[in-house]
Structures are given as structure tokens and as C-alpha cells.
Design a protein around this motif. Structure first.
Motif, PDB file in Angstrom:
ATOM      1  N   GLY A  14       8.465  11.264   4.320  1.00 21.69           N
ATOM      2  CA  GLY A  14       9.629  11.862   3.661  1.00 21.69           C
ATOM      3  C   GLY A  14       9.479  12.071   2.165  1.00 21.69           C
ATOM      4  O   GLY A  14      10.137  12.943   1.594  1.00 21.69           O
ATOM      5  N   THR A  15       8.642  11.259   1.516  1.00 20.48           N
ATOM      6  CA  THR A  15       8.474  11.385   0.063  1.00 20.48           C
ATOM      7  C   THR A  15       6.982  11.478  -0.287  1.00 20.48           C
ATOM      8  O   THR A  15       6.407  10.570  -0.884  1.00 20.48           O
ATOM      9  CB  THR A  15       9.105  10.184  -0.682  1.00 20.48           C
ATOM     10  N   PRO A  16       6.343  12.611   0.111  1.00 24.71           N
ATOM     11  CA  PRO A  16       4.898  12.762  -0.144  1.00 24.71           C
ATOM     12  C   PRO A  16       4.608  12.923  -1.634  1.00 24.71           C
ATOM     13  O   PRO A  16       5.422  13.502  -2.364  1.00 24.71           O
ATOM     14  CB  PRO A  16       4.544  14.046   0.611  1.00 24.71           C
TER      15      PRO A  16
ATOM     16  N   LEU B 104       2.297  -1.326   4.682  1.00 26.24           N
ATOM     17  CA  LEU B 104       1.599  -0.052   4.470  1.00 26.24           C
ATOM     18  C   LEU B 104       2.543   1.124   4.686  1.00 26.24           C
ATOM     19  O   LEU B 104       2.993   1.378   5.804  1.00 26.24           O
ATOM     20  CB  LEU B 104       0.376   0.038   5.386  1.00 26.24           C
ATOM     21  N   ASP B 105       2.854   1.790   3.574  1.00 22.45           N
ATOM     22  CA  ASP B 105       3.659   3.011   3.591  1.00 22.45           C
ATOM     23  C   ASP B 105       2.665   4.162   3.768  1.00 22.45           C
ATOM     24  O   ASP B 105       1.722   4.296   2.975  1.00 22.45           O
ATOM     25  CB  ASP B 105       4.409   3.084   2.244  1.00 22.45           C
ATOM     26  N   LEU B 106       2.864   4.987   4.797  1.00 23.34           N
ATOM     27  CA  LEU B 106       1.898   6.060   5.050  1.00 23.34           C
ATOM     28  C   LEU B 106       1.822   7.044   3.896  1.00 23.34           C
ATOM     29  O   LEU B 106       0.834   7.762   3.754  1.00 23.34           O
ATOM     30  CB  LEU B 106       2.227   6.780   6.370  1.00 23.34           C
ATOM     31  N   ASP B 107       2.834   7.065   3.002  1.00 23.06           N
ATOM     32  CA  ASP B 107       2.740   7.962   1.846  1.00 23.06           C
ATOM     33  C   ASP B 107       1.784   7.428   0.779  1.00 23.06           C
ATOM     34  O   ASP B 107       1.499   8.115  -0.210  1.00 23.06           O
ATOM     35  CB  ASP B 107       4.118   8.327   1.290  1.00 23.06           C
ATOM     36  N   GLY B 108       1.243   6.225   0.977  1.00 20.16           N
ATOM     37  CA  GLY B 108       0.137   5.759   0.124  1.00 20.16           C
ATOM     38  C   GLY B 108      -1.077   6.657   0.298  1.00 20.16           C
ATOM     39  O   GLY B 108      -1.835   6.909  -0.640  1.00 20.16           O
TER      40      GLY B 108
ATOM     41  N   TYR C 298       0.882  -1.182   0.000  1.00 30.42           N
ATOM     42  CA  TYR C 298       0.000   0.000   0.000  1.00 30.42           C
ATOM     43  C   TYR C 298       0.909   1.218   0.000  1.00 30.42           C
ATOM     44  O   TYR C 298       1.525   1.559   1.022  1.00 30.42           O
ATOM     45  CB  TYR C 298      -0.834  -0.086   1.277  1.00 30.42           C
ATOM     46  N   ASP C 299       1.051   1.894  -1.149  1.00 34.43           N
ATOM     47  CA  ASP C 299       2.175   2.829  -1.296  1.00 34.43           C
ATOM     48  C   ASP C 299       1.959   3.735  -2.514  1.00 34.43           C
ATOM     49  O   ASP C 299       1.392   3.301  -3.519  1.00 34.43           O
ATOM     50  CB  ASP C 299       3.453   1.979  -1.509  1.00 34.43           C
ATOM     51  N   ALA C 300       2.450   4.964  -2.432  1.00 34.09           N
ATOM     52  CA  ALA C 300       2.478   5.838  -3.615  1.00 34.09           C
ATOM     53  C   ALA C 300       3.501   5.354  -4.629  1.00 34.09           C
ATOM     54  O   ALA C 300       3.443   5.695  -5.806  1.00 34.09           O
ATOM     55  CB  ALA C 300       2.830   7.270  -3.202  1.00 34.09           C
ATOM     56  N   HIS C 301       4.482   4.578  -4.125  1.00 30.98           N
ATOM     57  CA  HIS C 301       5.635   4.156  -4.932  1.00 30.98           C
ATOM     58  C   HIS C 301       5.652   2.644  -5.135  1.00 30.98           C
ATOM     59  O   HIS C 301       4.960   1.912  -4.426  1.00 30.98           O
ATOM     60  CB  HIS C 301       6.928   4.565  -4.206  1.00 30.98           C
ATOM     61  N   GLY C 302       6.470   2.192  -6.073  1.00 28.03           N
ATOM     62  CA  GLY C 302       6.591   0.755  -6.306  1.00 28.03           C
ATOM     63  C   GLY C 302       7.674   0.107  -5.455  1.00 28.03           C
ATOM     64  O   GLY C 302       7.644  -1.091  -5.191  1.00 28.03           O
TER      65      GLY C 302
HETATM   66 MN   LIG Z   1       6.200   5.374  -0.652  1.00 28.04          MN
END
Ligand SMILES: [Mn+2]
Ligand SMILES: NC(=[NH2+])NCCC[C@H](N)C(=O)O
Ligand SMILES: [Mn+2]
Length: 299
Positions: free
Chosen positions: A239-241, A225-229, A121-125
Motif C-alpha cells: 500500500g505504501t511503496p 518484515l514489511d514487504l515494502d522494505g 525490515y521496512d522502508a519506513h520507521g
Molecule cells: Mn513500510
């Protein structure tokens, strides 16, 4: 109902913004133990994994991967802790720390499963390698490393590889992928729900599909789960919104559906950075989502 073991990983070596090492404290301060106890679990706080001090770590000039040895050493320690927790019959709940910790968590978890499923669960891969990474930050590599792709020091943590198979992974919330990550996703065939699919199908549909996709072919599911998701409006302390993310409500729904389906066998919540946060909002959101994941209900 399994007992829950909490493992803190005050790791900030997988990226360069300071403060994410304080994530486990912030999440504890936001009341994680009481929250899960109130649902009816027996919760044991196992304390923190030892992480080298960033000020004392020096980079190995033979690689562009930042803090490689220190990240690898911490991953080994985390893997054996997670391994013990599962051997004792408990549910491991890992608190980050930056997302590089998933290398150690998955190394400890996957030993116990033939076909571990992973919900990322993440904005990134987080599918970069030394060759594709734009940053050299290991927190952008844990999913690749767990697949057995990348630097051998990272892929061989805990003495075996790979930890997971591409067909057992579902990425949810993606909206920032590097070129090499896109190619890898197509090449090895990973199921990805980008924000486009979340918008178009709705979170309920995304989670129904995810659960039925993983249910039959896996014998356990790890939630990373990455909170930036989440959208930075709901989770600013990362750190990477990336704007345009999953909402607080959608995230609760996702966790509630996972609780109902009873598929999740281990979990980690990462990238909470209290220095970048607003009055511990992101840690508080993380704890609320953990409540839903463990079956908290209003009525
Ligand atoms: Mn991320
Ligand atoms: N776990 C994370 N927040 N990862 C962000 C990774 C950002 C970028 N793709 C990189 O590899 O550097
Ligand atoms: Mn991540």
C-alpha cells in the motif's frame, strides 16, 4: 527444531487502502504451509484472528487515530493467540495484514523474553504517534507503540508496557522517515541501516553487524518484515511503496544469514496487498523469503 504455528491476521484497519486484509489468503495460496513443511518442520495453521469489517467500523471523534478501538481489540486477540503458541513451545509465524498488527504480535511475544530484539525490515520507521503522524494511520505507529510511546490504548495492549527497548531494535531498509520519526530515532538511539548503508556496506555486512549487535544482549529476536522494505519492482503489492528498496536477492541473503545464525524466535510478514499485486507476485516473494528464513537450501 520447533514446530511452526501460522497465524493469519486479515487486518486492513491500520491504513486506508483496501485489500491488505486479503494478505493472509494470498500467502497461504502461494504455498506457505508446504514450503515450510518441505524444509522438515511440522506446521500448524492456526487460522485467522477475527478482525472487524472495515464497513462496520466508525471512527472515534476524540482521536485522529483511525479505527483505534477496532485495531486495539484485534491486537489483544492476536497477542493472546501468539502468547499461547509460544507457551506451547511453537514458533509463531504471523501473516498480515497491515503493519499495525505488530503491536499485537510484539505484545504476545515480549511477555516471554527479558530482552527481546527486533529486526524491523521496512522502508519506513513506523515510529509515529498521534502528534507526529501525517496520516493518522496506525500502521505507521507500531514500533513507537511497542516502545511505550504514543496513545495509551496502543501502548498498553495486553496489560503491560513497554514491550521493547530502543537499544534492542535494528531497522533495515529505511528510506522514508517523517520528521518526528527522525527526531525520535536520534533522541532514544535506535540503530538504523538506511538504504545508504545497505548500498555502501552491502547486505552481508549489514546482517553480520545486525546479528552480532543483537546476539549478546537479547534472549530472543522477532523479525518484523514489511514487504515494502523490498523494492516495488520485486514486491509491487504493497500500500505504501517507496522506490529504491532492498532487492529480492539481498532479501534472500538477509533471510539465509538469519537462518544460519539461528537467532530468530518469531516472525511476521506484513503489508501484502493482493488488490495492488501482479498475479500474486508479492505473496510469492514473501513465501520464498520465509523458505530462506527457515533454512531452505538449494544444495
Ligand atoms: Mn513500510
Ligand atoms: N507499515 C507501513 N507501511 N507504514 C507506512 C507509514 C507511512 C507514514 N510514515 C505514516 O505514518 O503514515
Ligand atoms: Mn511498516
Amino acid at each position: 527444531m520447533k514446530n511452526v504455528s501460522i497465524i493469519g491476521v486479515p487486518m486492513d484497519l491500520g491504513q486506508t487502502r483496501r485489500g491488505v486484509d486479503m494478505g493472509p489468503s494470498a500467502i497461504r495460496y502461494a504455498g506457505v504451509v508446504e514450503r515450510i513443511e518441505n524444509i522438515g518442520y511440522v506446521v500448524k495453521d492456526e487460522g485467522n484472528i477475527e478482525i472487524a469489517l472495515a464497513e462496520r467500523v466508525h471512527n472515534d471523534l476524540k482521536t485522529n487515530l483511525k479505527n483505534l478501538k477496532a485495531v486495539a481489540d484485534a491486537s489483544e486477540r492476536l497477542a493472546s493467540k501468539v502468547d499461547h503458541v509460544i507457551t506451547n513451545g511453537n514458533f509463531p509465524l504471523v501473516l498480515g495484514g497491515d503493519h499495525s498488527i505488530a503491536i499485537g504480535t510484539l505484545a504476545g511475544v515480549s511477555k516471554h523474553y527479558e530482552n527481546l530484539g527486533v529486526i524491523w525490515y521496512d522502508a519506513h520507521g513506523d515510529l509515529n504517534t498521534a502528534d507526529t503522524s501525517p496520516s493518522g494511520n496506525i500502521h505507521g505507529m507500531p514500533l513507537a507503540a511497542s516502545l511505550g510511546i504514543g496513545h495509551p490504548t496502543l501502548t498498553n495492549i495486553f496489560g503491560y508496557m513497554p514491550k521493547i527497548k530502543p537499544e534492542n531494535i535494528v531497522i533495515i531498509g529505511a528510506r522514508s522517515l517523517d520528521e518526528g520519526e527522525r527526531e525520535l530515532i536520534k533522541e532514544i538511539g535506535i540503530k538504523v541501516y538506511t538504504m545508504h548503508e545497505v548500498d555502501r556496506l552491502g547486505m552481508a555486512h549489514v546482517m553480520e553487524e545486525t546479528i552480532s549487535y543483537l546476539k549478546d544482549k537479547t534472549d530472543g529476536v522477532h523479525l518484523s518484515l514489511d514487504l515494502d522494505g523490498l523494492d516495488p519492482h520485486d514486491a509491487p503489492g504493497v500500500g505504501t511503496p517507496v522506490i529504491g528498496g532492498i532487492s529480492y536477492r539481498e532479501s534472500h541473503l538477509a533471510m539465509e544469514m538469519l537462518a544460519e545464525s539461528n537467532v530468530v524466535t518469531s516472525a511476521e510478514f506484513v503489508e501484502v496487498n493482493p488488490i495492488l499485486d501482479e498475479r500474486n507476485k508479492t505473496a510469492t516473494v514473501a513465501v520464498a523469503l520465509m523458505g530462506s528464513l527457515f533454512g531452505e537450501k538449494l544444495l
